[in-house]
Design a protein around this motif. Structure first.
Motif, mmCIF file in Angstrom:
data_model
loop_
_atom_site.group_PDB
_atom_site.id
_atom_site.type_symbol
_atom_site.label_atom_id
_atom_site.label_comp_id
_atom_site.label_asym_id
_atom_site.label_seq_id
_atom_site.Cartn_x
_atom_site.Cartn_y
_atom_site.Cartn_z
ATOM 1 N N TYR B 201 16.801 18.391 -7.689
ATOM 2 C CA TYR B 201 16.231 18.393 -6.223
ATOM 3 C C TYR B 201 16.296 20.118 -5.618
ATOM 4 O O TYR B 201 16.246 20.049 -4.743
ATOM 5 N N LEU B 202 16.719 21.014 -6.467
ATOM 6 C CA LEU B 202 16.920 22.405 -5.984
ATOM 7 C C LEU B 202 15.482 22.617 -5.588
ATOM 8 O O LEU B 202 15.192 23.457 -4.768
ATOM 9 N N LEU B 203 14.515 22.564 -6.513
ATOM 10 C CA LEU B 203 13.052 23.048 -6.307
ATOM 11 C C LEU B 203 12.558 22.748 -5.124
ATOM 12 O O LEU B 203 11.952 23.413 -4.216
ATOM 13 N N PRO B 204 12.375 21.421 -4.869
ATOM 14 C CA PRO B 204 11.934 21.000 -3.471
ATOM 15 C C PRO B 204 12.364 21.678 -2.181
ATOM 16 O O PRO B 204 11.681 22.202 -1.214
ATOM 17 N N VAL B 208 10.731 24.429 0.675
ATOM 18 C CA VAL B 208 10.660 24.122 1.838
ATOM 19 C C VAL B 208 11.150 25.267 2.629
ATOM 20 O O VAL B 208 10.796 25.990 3.597
ATOM 21 N N PHE B 209 12.470 25.550 2.189
ATOM 22 C CA PHE B 209 13.415 26.399 2.995
ATOM 23 C C PHE B 209 13.387 27.855 2.467
ATOM 24 O O PHE B 209 14.093 28.823 3.039
ATOM 25 N N GLY B 210 12.845 28.311 1.210
ATOM 26 C CA GLY B 210 13.036 29.535 0.901
ATOM 27 C C GLY B 210 14.379 29.574 0.105
ATOM 28 O O GLY B 210 15.400 29.155 0.386
ATOM 29 N N ILE B 211 14.493 30.815 -0.610
ATOM 30 C CA ILE B 211 15.683 31.198 -1.410
ATOM 31 C C ILE B 211 16.696 31.455 -0.091
ATOM 32 O O ILE B 211 16.273 32.118 0.858
ATOM 33 N N GLY B 212 17.974 31.063 -0.190
ATOM 34 C CA GLY B 212 18.687 31.587 0.681
ATOM 35 C C GLY B 212 19.910 30.351 1.152
ATOM 36 O O GLY B 212 19.968 29.187 0.466
ATOM 37 N N VAL B 213 20.674 30.901 2.079
ATOM 38 C CA VAL B 213 21.919 29.827 2.308
ATOM 39 C C VAL B 213 21.236 28.651 2.940
ATOM 40 O O VAL B 213 22.000 27.448 2.742
ATOM 41 N N PRO B 214 20.465 28.508 3.913
ATOM 42 C CA PRO B 214 19.892 27.096 4.379
ATOM 43 C C PRO B 214 19.539 26.224 3.345
ATOM 44 O O PRO B 214 19.871 25.029 3.181
ATOM 45 N N ALA B 215 18.727 26.514 2.368
ATOM 46 C CA ALA B 215 18.324 25.757 1.219
ATOM 47 C C ALA B 215 19.754 25.530 0.491
ATOM 48 O O ALA B 215 19.719 24.220 0.173
ATOM 49 N N ALA B 216 20.438 26.475 0.254
ATOM 50 C CA ALA B 216 21.870 25.901 -0.756
ATOM 51 C C ALA B 216 22.498 24.833 -0.050
ATOM 52 O O ALA B 216 23.012 24.103 -0.379
ATOM 53 N N VAL B 285 28.784 24.588 -5.390
ATOM 54 C CA VAL B 285 29.048 25.966 -5.322
ATOM 55 C C VAL B 285 27.996 26.946 -6.103
ATOM 56 O O VAL B 285 27.273 27.771 -5.886
ATOM 57 N N VAL B 286 28.300 26.487 -7.533
ATOM 58 C CA VAL B 286 27.466 27.387 -8.402
ATOM 59 C C VAL B 286 26.078 27.032 -8.505
ATOM 60 O O VAL B 286 25.271 27.860 -8.701
ATOM 61 N N ILE B 287 25.879 25.792 -8.658
ATOM 62 C CA ILE B 287 24.427 25.442 -8.773
ATOM 63 C C ILE B 287 23.501 26.042 -7.839
ATOM 64 O O ILE B 287 22.384 26.250 -7.819
ATOM 65 N N ALA B 288 24.059 25.953 -6.515
ATOM 66 C CA ALA B 288 23.309 26.250 -5.332
ATOM 67 C C ALA B 288 23.175 27.744 -5.296
ATOM 68 O O ALA B 288 22.353 28.288 -4.678
ATOM 69 N N THR B 624 12.323 25.976 -15.749
ATOM 70 C CA THR B 624 11.061 26.707 -15.761
ATOM 71 C C THR B 624 10.365 26.386 -14.429
ATOM 72 O O THR B 624 10.005 27.625 -13.656
ATOM 73 N N GLY B 625 10.505 25.360 -13.816
ATOM 74 C CA GLY B 625 9.819 24.959 -12.609
ATOM 75 C C GLY B 625 10.470 25.836 -11.262
ATOM 76 O O GLY B 625 9.809 26.312 -10.611
ATOM 77 N N LEU B 626 11.819 26.008 -11.552
ATOM 78 C CA LEU B 626 12.440 26.792 -10.496
ATOM 79 C C LEU B 626 12.184 28.314 -10.796
ATOM 80 O O LEU B 626 11.793 28.933 -9.781
ATOM 81 N N ALA B 627 12.291 28.666 -11.832
ATOM 82 C CA ALA B 627 11.852 30.094 -12.189
ATOM 83 C C ALA B 627 10.494 30.759 -12.027
ATOM 84 O O ALA B 627 10.273 31.699 -11.502
ATOM 85 N N THR B 628 9.698 29.723 -12.216
ATOM 86 C CA THR B 628 8.122 30.120 -11.919
ATOM 87 C C THR B 628 7.602 29.483 -10.840
ATOM 88 O O THR B 628 6.430 29.726 -10.475
ATOM 89 N N GLY B 629 8.195 28.857 -9.938
ATOM 90 C CA GLY B 629 7.762 28.102 -8.689
ATOM 91 C C GLY B 629 6.598 27.060 -9.144
ATOM 92 O O GLY B 629 5.784 26.929 -8.471
#
Lengths: 331, 664
Positions: B201-204, B208-216, B285-288, B624-629
């Motif tokens: 569920y990293l991708l969704p 929504v939140f964009g790359i960064g601390v809130p999403a993590a 921590v690392v996955i985030a 791939t989904g993560l890397a290519t959006g």
């Protein structure tokens, strides 16, 4: 009882803090596309956030830019590791201020630069990139005919691994890299299986392993890349890249049957940063060097065992004539 | 409670010893279940074969990439204007940024002297001298490794993530603990959340939140809140009925009863929940960092990109140390609750004054640090760990990769494992007609659980087919099965040895602790160097990750076997081997099943991360989904992973669900 009380006090303090931070932010609109990292500018310094991509060339750009921004211009620089396409998104939101090396993403360019105007093009960084298929020199010297795609099927047997089954293995890297290899293998009727290493780190490790044993391999790879200095490789000729073929591929990526283009690598900035970023933005706009410069830094990071910062310092010490030109003129 | 995985604590082991006659009936029931399935198969299979054939029928798939792509475009286009983002999610994300920044600035202001002193004294106050020393050493080591600033970033993120997870989990748990209806609704939700690999569920969240601390942070909360919720509900529901009755007979209102009786009675579970939440959060921590969490995780991730195992390890060690300190402190605090207060450290460290003392000493040391002019750890004291580690790795790879006499090199093993185990398994699973797969799943799940578990498992598998990712899922499944087999053989073997020897177990314990808390990313690259790119290194990494839990549960299960049964067997003249085979193992069966179940969930979690080192299949699609959006590709693969997880969980879920137990 006293312990229970402390627990309730703790809980109350926690809830209070949560409510406080919510209410601090909840005066009207909150545009989450305009938020910086909580760790940025921690000591009240002027700060810039740069995105780092996973390949070492991109790390070198960032390392040198970071070193100069910090030591010559008094900025604090944060770096964030992001994959290519998410980096565009992060750039448009202002989570990062600049991408220093982009290998060409027409869709993203249209969306963010032309339509939304949240990203501004920053010109080339001076390096020209090229993607292709490569074999190790020690193998190509023995079998020069392997350097053309037409002969690849003859060598498929030598390149088979347990991952590729009966076919030869063509190793690809990170899924985020621009690749047409699956289409190429199919359209050129090659008896090969594309095996994705999944990340550049895994791919490099595997190439080094092969090289140590002088085993043959065929891999998707790109220039400029420091690994060439460690493991000399030769390019396999693919059908010539033409505009017609590119146009066909733009319509249907599955129909591509020619080599990759040569791309002058581009810089991109967050529009806000480009306008209001002051001397940092001016400096990054001026940032432009050569393939040899970049490789020099890359190699000392990747195989010289230096940290990115040390590598940048060494290069900066040796080439003042190159970077002095990037510094914005003082008024 | 050591650093073991949460479900161990939360799934009670019931019906440990089943009486003989009941067992016979059960076996008959198993036979009748099987007969029924055979009957169904006899009717359905020819029909299905005639209508659809052996491969998953394309007429039964739904292509969701179109709508998903549109959703993703809509989110990107409206993120800066739509009310949902501007007035709700924006504030949420803002609050996260402000809180994390607040904690981070506080930590920076305290300086390294203040933080180290504060944490050490706090540990002393709540957990005793030994753990205080551990904390002191850990923070000094983090500084020595040159990781002070990233450690503080991660620490700040953890403080906020744990606080939010605990709050969310406690609220959910409170609701489930007080209302039977909510409990019924929440239980399957929490079950599902625990078998969800975070990777899925990293991708969704990023979208929504964009790359960064809130999403993590949000991804971390989703992952870490369920154990808190489970344990809160468990604690509230398990409260002694007699005490509650006594309290209400005194005329207490519902609210009073909750605050004065039920919550205090449940405090052990609550603290255990906090402990588990911390461990889960640190595991993320690392996955985030793949979605921009910064801090230590980002250092590990960046080091891996340049194949620098030494640098990755330098950043991973502080993560492990943070985990150990936080785990031991909360665990010890939990054990002390209800125990004699006199045990809580020296006299001056007790009572309310002690808190003031902790604050004062911390402030003084923070000032000392500030005056002496070094807020962050002085660079000159840093130790370079990277080079020796890299040299060691090189040496190991040089000597083990291939050409080792007699046993062959690691690369040869990997090739054999792929050729002889992974390939046949994958080809077999892919070639197996889809209805046969569904029937096998149904049979396994039904034999071990109820018809409901069987139904869930079959539906999950069917969903995979409907989403059109049957083939990659079978590939992933084959990797899970192969890695699981290795894990179980090794895990049961070592577990049996550890159960037999206290000394061996003591030696093993720190090794297992490190294996469990070490971020998987750290050993992903060394396994590539040893086993070559492909599915074999993914399987190897999965074995490393899942092994500790299996060993621990096995050891514990064997140890808990009724001593009376052992003694009577001994008096009958059974040899050690006979005792193990005929008494201990059968009696420990529920534990062994639990070990299998835990192993399955953990192996799956790592096998998909194996997408980063050539594991292919579903994990690769998520990357791939993560890397290519690409939401279509990534989310479908994510959902398929969840379905696989659900199916595997149900197929290996120990029997305790059959009795409507009170476990949350």
């Amino acid at each position: 009882m006293s312990r229970k009380r402390t627990m309730t006090i703790g809980a109350a303090a926690l809830a209070g803090a949560a409510v406080l931070s919510l209410s601090l932010s909840s005066c009207g609109k909150a545009d989450m596309t305009k938020q910086t990292s909580p760790f940025a500018a921690a000591k009240g310094s002027k700060s810039v956030t740069l995105s780092v991509q996973t390949w070492v060339g991109a790390q070198s750009n960032v390392a040198v830019a970071k070193y100069l921004l910090e030591h010559e211009m008094g900025y604090h620089v944060d770096t964030v590791q992001v994959d290519e396409i998410p980096a565009w998104d992060a750039l448009s939101q202002g989570r990062v201020d600049a991408i220093l090396e982009d290998w060409g993403h027409p869709d993203q360019e249209k969306r963010y630069v032309k339509d939304k105007k949240t990203i501004t093009a920053g010109g080339g960084n001076g390096v020209t990139g090229h993607i292709g298929w490569f074999v190790p020199k020690y193998w190509a010297d023995k079998h020069p005919e392997v350097k053309s795609w037409k002969n690849l099927n003859k060598f498929a047997k030598q390149l088979r691994t347990s991952e590729s089954g009966n076919k030869g293995q063509l190793m690809d890297g990170s899924p985020s890299y621009v690749t047409n290899d699956k289409a190429l293998v199919k359209n050129l009727k090659l008896n090969y299986e594309v095996v994705f290493a999944g990340s550049e780190a895994a791919q490099i490790t595997q190439i080094q392993q092969f090289a140590k044993e002088k085993k043959p391999f065929l891999t998707y790879w790109y220039e400029p890349q420091w690994l060439f200095n460690q493991v000399p490789m030769e390019e396999v000729k693919l059908p010539k890249y033409t505009d017609a073929c590119a146009a066909k591929g733009a319509k249907d990526p599955k129909s591509i049957d020619c080599a990759y283009p040569t791309t002058p690598l581009q810089k991109f900035f967050n529009t806000e940063f480009a306008k209001k970023g002051g001397s940092a933005a001016a400096f990054l706009k001026n940032f432009k060097w050569t393939k040899d410069d970049q490789n020099e830094v890359s190699e000392s990071i990747a195989s010289g065992g230096l940290s990115a910062d040390e590598a940048a310092k060494r290069w900066v010490g040796k080439h003042p004539d190159v970077w002095k030109k990037w510094l914005p003129k003082k008024k | 409670m050591s650093t073991s995985t949460p479900p161990i604590a939360t799934r009670p082991l019931s019906d440990a010893v089943r009486p003989g006659p009941l067992r016979a009936v059960l076996q008959m029931r198993a036979v009748s279940k099987l007969l029924l399935l055979v009957l169904i198969a006899a009717v359905a299979v020819p029909l299905l074969q005639a209508k659809y054939g052996a491969a998953w029928p394309s007429s039964l798939t739904v292509d969701v990439s179109g709508p998903l792509g549109k959703t993703s475009d809509w989110i990107i286009d409206n993120r800066d204007s739509h009310w949902l983002f501007v007035y709700f999610l924006g504030h949420l994300s803002n609050a996260v940024v402000i809180s994390v920044r607040g904690v981070y600035l506080l930590l920076l202001a305290l300086g390294w002297t203040g933080v180290t002193a504060g944490v050490t004294l706090l540990a002393w106050r709540v957990a005793g001298l030994r753990i205080a020393v551990t904390a002191l050493v850990s923070f000094l080591v983090s500084g020595l490794l040159g990781m002070w600033v990233p450690t503080m970033q991660t620490f700040a993120l953890m403080v906020v993530a744990v606080a939010v997870s605990v709050a969310v989990g406690a609220l959910l748990g409170l609701a489930a603990g007080l209302s039977e209806r909510l409990f019924r609704i929440l239980r399957p939700v929490l079950d599902t959340m625990q078998v969800l690999p975070a990777f899925a569920y990293l991708l969704p969240v990023v979208l929504v939140f964009g790359i960064g601390v809130p999403a993590a942070l949000l991804a971390t909360v989703i992952y870490a809140a369920p154990p808190m919720a489970r344990l809160t509900a468990l604690g509230l529901r398990g409260a002694d009925a007699g005490v509650l009755e006594a309290v209400s007979s005194l005329g207490a209102t519902g609210r009073q009863r909750l605050l004065t009786a039920r919550l205090p009675l449940a405090r052990k579970e609550l603290l255990l929940g906090v402990n588990q939440t911390i461990m889960m959060a640190l595991g993320m921590v690392v996955i985030a960092s793949m979605i921009g969490a910064a801090g230590l995780g980002d250092r590990v991730y960046q080091a891996l990109a340049s194949v620098d195992v030494g640098a990755a390890l330098s950043a991973a060690i502080p993560i492990v140390l943070l985990a150990i300190v936080m785990d031991r402190t909360t665990a010890a605090a939990g054990e002390r609750l209800g125990a004699d207060t006199a045990a809580a450290g020296p006299k001056w460290l007790r009572g309310r004054l002690a808190w003031v003392g902790v604050a004062v000493v911390t402030a003084v040391l923070a000032l000392v640090g500030r005056v002496s002019g070094s807020l962050v750890w002085p660079d000159a004291w840093a130790v370079d760990l990277a080079r020796p580690v890299n040299d060691f790795k090189e040496w190991m790879v040089d000597h083990l990769y291939s050409g080792v006499p007699v046993v062959g090199g690691t690369a040869d093993w990997a090739a054999h494992f792929t050729d002889w185990v992974l390939n046949p398994l994958r080809d077999g699973l892919t070639a197996l007609p889809w209805y046969a797969t569904l029937l096998i799943v149904a049979a396994l799940a039904w034999l071990i659980g109820t018809w409901r578990t069987a139904l869930t498992a079959v539906l999950a598998m069917a969903a995979i087919g409907v989403l059109g990712v049957w083939k990659p899922s079978m590939n992933t499944l084959s990797q899970v099965i192969a890695a699981l087999a290795v894990t179980l053989v090794l895990g049961f073997g070592i577990g049996v040895l550890a159960a037999g020897s206290k000394r061996f177990e003591a030696i093993l314990r720190p090794v297992l602790d490190v294996m469990q808390t070490m971020p998987q990313f750290v050993y992903l690259i060394p396994v590539v160097a040893l086993f070559a790119v492909g599915r074999a290194p993914a399987a190897a990494a999965a074995v490393v990750y899942a092994l500790p839990a299996v060993i621990r549960i096995t050891t514990q299960g064997l140890r808990q076997v009724d001593p009376a049964a052992m003694e009577s067997a001994q008096s009958l003249g059974a040899t050690r081997w006979q005792m193990l085979r005929q008494v201990q193992l059968p009696l420990a069966r529920p534990s062994l099943l639990l070990a299998v179940n835990q192993g399955v969930v953990m192996v799956l979690a790592v096998v998909i991360i194996g997408g980063l080192v050539g594991g292919g299949a579903l994990g690769y699609d998520v990357v791939t989904g993560l890397a290519t959006g690409d939401l279509g590709l990534g989310l479908v693969a994510g959902v398929a992973i969840v379905c696989l997880g659900l199916m595997l969980d149900r197929v290996t879920q120990p029997t305790e669900r059959r009795t409507a137990g009170k476990g949350a």
